[in-house]
Design a protein around this motif. Structure first.
Motif, PDB file in Angstrom:
ATOM      1  N   SER A 177       0.862  -1.177   0.000  1.00  0.00           N
ATOM      2  CA  SER A 177       0.000   0.000   0.000  1.00  0.00           C
ATOM      3  C   SER A 177       0.900   1.229   0.000  1.00  0.00           C
ATOM      4  N   THR A 178       0.302   2.399  -0.219  1.00  0.00           N
ATOM      5  CA  THR A 178       1.133   3.600  -0.326  1.00  0.00           C
ATOM      6  C   THR A 178       0.377   4.839   0.138  1.00  0.00           C
ATOM      7  N   ILE A 225       2.858  -0.165 -10.698  1.00  0.00           N
ATOM      8  CA  ILE A 225       3.242  -0.915  -9.489  1.00  0.00           C
ATOM      9  C   ILE A 225       2.095  -1.840  -9.081  1.00  0.00           C
ATOM     10  N   GLY A 226       0.858  -1.354  -9.271  1.00  0.00           N
ATOM     11  CA  GLY A 226      -0.294  -2.162  -8.900  1.00  0.00           C
ATOM     12  C   GLY A 226      -0.463  -2.234  -7.387  1.00  0.00           C
ATOM     13  N   PHE A 227      -0.481  -1.061  -6.743  1.00  0.00           N
ATOM     14  CA  PHE A 227      -0.661  -1.038  -5.288  1.00  0.00           C
ATOM     15  C   PHE A 227      -1.983  -1.705  -4.909  1.00  0.00           C
ATOM     16  N   ASP A 228      -1.949  -2.487  -3.860  1.00  0.00           N
ATOM     17  CA  ASP A 228      -3.163  -3.129  -3.376  1.00  0.00           C
ATOM     18  C   ASP A 228      -4.114  -2.114  -2.752  1.00  0.00           C
ATOM     19  N   HIS A 229      -3.518  -1.044  -2.210  1.00  0.00           N
ATOM     20  CA  HIS A 229      -4.317  -0.094  -1.461  1.00  0.00           C
ATOM     21  C   HIS A 229      -3.547   1.220  -1.430  1.00  0.00           C
ATOM     22  N   ASP A 272      -6.339 -11.365   6.610  1.00  0.00           N
ATOM     23  CA  ASP A 272      -5.402 -12.326   6.023  1.00  0.00           C
ATOM     24  C   ASP A 272      -3.976 -11.767   6.200  1.00  0.00           C
ATOM     25  N   PRO A 273      -2.931 -12.522   5.775  1.00  0.00           N
ATOM     26  CA  PRO A 273      -1.571 -12.023   6.006  1.00  0.00           C
ATOM     27  C   PRO A 273      -1.327 -10.660   5.347  1.00  0.00           C
ATOM     28  N   GLN A 274      -2.002 -10.407   4.225  1.00  0.00           N
ATOM     29  CA  GLN A 274      -1.829  -9.148   3.496  1.00  0.00           C
ATOM     30  C   GLN A 274      -2.665  -8.014   4.084  1.00  0.00           C
ATOM     31  N   TYR A 275      -3.255  -8.249   5.230  1.00  0.00           N
ATOM     32  CA  TYR A 275      -4.038  -7.257   5.978  1.00  0.00           C
ATOM     33  C   TYR A 275      -5.371  -6.936   5.313  1.00  0.00           C
ATOM     34  N   ARG A 276      -5.864  -7.859   4.480  1.00  0.00           N
ATOM     35  CA  ARG A 276      -7.185  -7.675   3.891  1.00  0.00           C
ATOM     36  C   ARG A 276      -8.228  -8.198   4.867  1.00  0.00           C
ATOM     37  N   GLN A 334      -7.729   3.848  -7.970  1.00  0.00           N
ATOM     38  CA  GLN A 334      -7.252   2.899  -6.965  1.00  0.00           C
ATOM     39  C   GLN A 334      -8.367   1.949  -6.554  1.00  0.00           C
ATOM     40  N   GLN A 335      -9.573   2.463  -6.455  1.00  0.00           N
ATOM     41  CA  GLN A 335     -10.681   1.601  -6.049  1.00  0.00           C
ATOM     42  C   GLN A 335     -10.888   0.489  -7.074  1.00  0.00           C
ATOM     43  N   ALA A 336     -10.800   0.846  -8.349  1.00  0.00           N
ATOM     44  CA  ALA A 336     -10.957  -0.152  -9.412  1.00  0.00           C
ATOM     45  C   ALA A 336      -9.809  -1.163  -9.348  1.00  0.00           C
ATOM     46  N   ARG A 337      -8.602  -0.658  -9.063  1.00  0.00           N
ATOM     47  CA  ARG A 337      -7.424  -1.533  -8.986  1.00  0.00           C
ATOM     48  C   ARG A 337      -7.571  -2.509  -7.824  1.00  0.00           C
ATOM     49  N   THR A 338      -7.971  -1.992  -6.665  1.00  0.00           N
ATOM     50  CA  THR A 338      -8.143  -2.856  -5.497  1.00  0.00           C
ATOM     51  C   THR A 338      -9.184  -3.935  -5.786  1.00  0.00           C
ATOM     52  N   LEU A 339     -10.281  -3.520  -6.420  1.00  0.00           N
ATOM     53  CA  LEU A 339     -11.339  -4.484  -6.743  1.00  0.00           C
ATOM     54  C   LEU A 339     -10.802  -5.569  -7.674  1.00  0.00           C
TER      55      LEU A 339
END
Ligand code: SAH
Ligand code: SF4
Ligand code: F3S
Length: 435
Positions: free
Chosen positions: A295-296, A320-324, A396-400, A361-366
């Motif tokens: 995340s960033t 980069i494809g940030f998760d969040h 989960d481990p990725q904090y989701r 970002q919202q679309a990317r996270t989805l």
């Protein structure tokens, strides 16, 4: 005999403030104070504040005025401001907010008992480069997750940022003291710990660096998952990356603030790295740590940010494809290097840029979440899910955040969950057998 005096505490800002509020509650518990969730019952009302953006300060200024206006008159109630905003505006808060009794900066919490006994408005706003609050016992919150501050302050002085001025110089706690704390945290039943510092990976004490501290932390029995925030991109070392690669307890999630995807802006901000450096770091991290989520933090509208700079940020975030991501409009902070630099972007343009990044970002996270449908994740179960009855939730481990239909799991367990549906906020599914 009169009842124990009580403390009402509200916390704003980052997780370091959450941890500081636990210290504050510890200092006052040592003087007999109990916590209350009702400001109307309290003998002491304290807001632990943030100064990072103007909006954060405005919110607290309104809230404290409101609390002062409803203060009970049938008993003495002391109302104060703690933390970064108290430090930032130390010279005029007591004059500009009538009825405010005391202010205390991030290095002044040991003096709280004195401030409460004073019969005049009082302040403890000296920064102290030696203060680490070693030896104080925090009152930790409920749940499975504990916070542990391993270093305080920041020496980086990014041009936009008030933190070095309100939190003072960088200082780390001794590794031995921290490991003792972790054992204590484990003994209290916490399963996950988040190590905290403004540039947490700059940790160094008596030759122990951050990577080594992480390895030591992984040896503490009872703690299942270890996270940390916020690391600075320029402070990552091979020692830290190899610890992340080798220690199973170190969760594969890193919050890696980027601020901008344009070199001229990164340079103007004095961030200490280029876009190419950031890309190379992400590559090193991803090749060493399987399943890593990133995340960033992003600032839009820094003085001088052109349309081209902004587009560069947007496309680097996609690349980069940030998760969040946490995204903010630039806010000029008094005392910082960029405070006097004229802003070049109108408010509507800032809003437009911010909203575009948020939508992207919202679309990317989805999209990332959708790619997880059909996979199995390991969830540290925290408690009841908010929406569905009888369901449980955890991370989960990725904090989701994962909500699921349980098949025997209980809070505190690690459960395997098959992901069946997602939104941009949550994954959901059902528990399946096995470990
Ligand atoms: N120490 C961390 C950041 C702590 S502040 C780091 O350097 O990585 C958290 C975030 O607030 C920053 O990453 C930045 O994106 C944002 N921020 C800080 N100062 C700001 C300002 N003046 N205006 C807008 N956002 C700001
Ligand atoms: Fe602020 Fe920069 Fe320090 Fe982070 S590293 S706290 S952004 S000065
Ligand atoms: Fe805010 Fe202070 Fe944290 S300024 S972000 S509470 S260090």
């Amino acid at each position: 005999m009169s009842a124990a005096p009580s403390l009402y505490l509200e916390t704003y800002g980052c997780q370091m403030n959450v941890a500081d509020s636990e210290l504050i509650a510890g200092v006052l518990r040592g003087r007999g104070y109990r916590s209350t969730g009702d400001p109307q019952q309290a003998d002491v009302i304290l807001l632990n504040t943030c100064a990072i953006r103007e909006h954060a300060e405005d919110k607290v200024a309104n809230r404290v005025r409101q609390l002062i206006s409803i203060r009970r008159s049938d008993k003495p109630v002391r109302i104060g401001l703690a933390g970064c905003m108290a430090q930032h505006h130390r010279d005029h808060l007591l004059d500009t907010i009538p009825g405010l009794d005391f202010i205390v900066g991030p290095d002044g919490y040991r003096r709280l008992p004195d401030l409460l006994e004073a019969d005049q408005p009082a302040a403890a706003v000296q920064l102290d480069r030696g203060e680490t609050y070693q030896g104080l016992s925090p009152v930790r919150g409920e749940g499975l997750r504990a916070w542990l501050t391993i270093m305080r302050g920041c020496d980086r002085f990014c041009t936009f940022c008030v933190v070095p001025f309100v939190r003072g110089r960088e200082r780390s706690l001794p590794a031995g003291v921290l490991i003792e704390e972790l054992r204590d945290i484990a003994a209290q039943g916490y399963k996950e710990v988040i190590l905290l510092g403004q540039t947490v990976n700059a940790y160094r004490h008596d030759g122990v660096d951050f990577g080594e501290l992480l390895r030591m932390a992984c040896q503490v029995d009872g703690i299942e998952r270890i996270r940390y925030t916020s690391p600075h991109p320029a402070d990552f070392t091979d020692s830290t990356i190899s610890a992340m690669a080798e220690c199973a307890k170190l969760a594969p999630y890193i919050h890696l603030p980027l601020q901008s995807g344009s070199d001229p802006i990164l340079e103007a901000m004095l961030r200490g790295h280029t876009v190419a450096d950031f890309r190379a770091l992400v590559e090193r991290l991803r090749s060493a740590i399987p399943g890593l989520a990133l995340s960033t933090d992003i600032i839009v509208g820094y003085p001088g940010e052109t349309e081209e700079d902004f587009e560069a940020t947007s496309s680097l975030m996609e690349e980069i494809g940030f998760d969040h991501a946490f995204m903010f409009k630039y806010s000029a902070r008094e005392g910082t290097r960029s405070f006097k630099t004229p802003e070049t972007l109108s408010e509507p343009d800032k809003v437009r840029r911010l909203e575009r990044l948020i939508a992207e970002q919202q679309a990317r996270t989805l999209r990332i979440h959708q790619s997880l449908i059909g996979s199995v994740v390991e969830v540290l179960v925290e408690g009841a899910a908010r929406r569905q009855e009888h369901w449980l939730a955890g991370k989960d481990p990725q904090y989701r955040t994962v909500c699921f239909e349980p098949a025997g799991a209980e809070p505190g367990d690690l459960a395997r969950v098959l992901i069946e549906a997602v939104t941009s906020h949550t994954l959901s599914g059902r528990q399946i057998a096995g470990v």
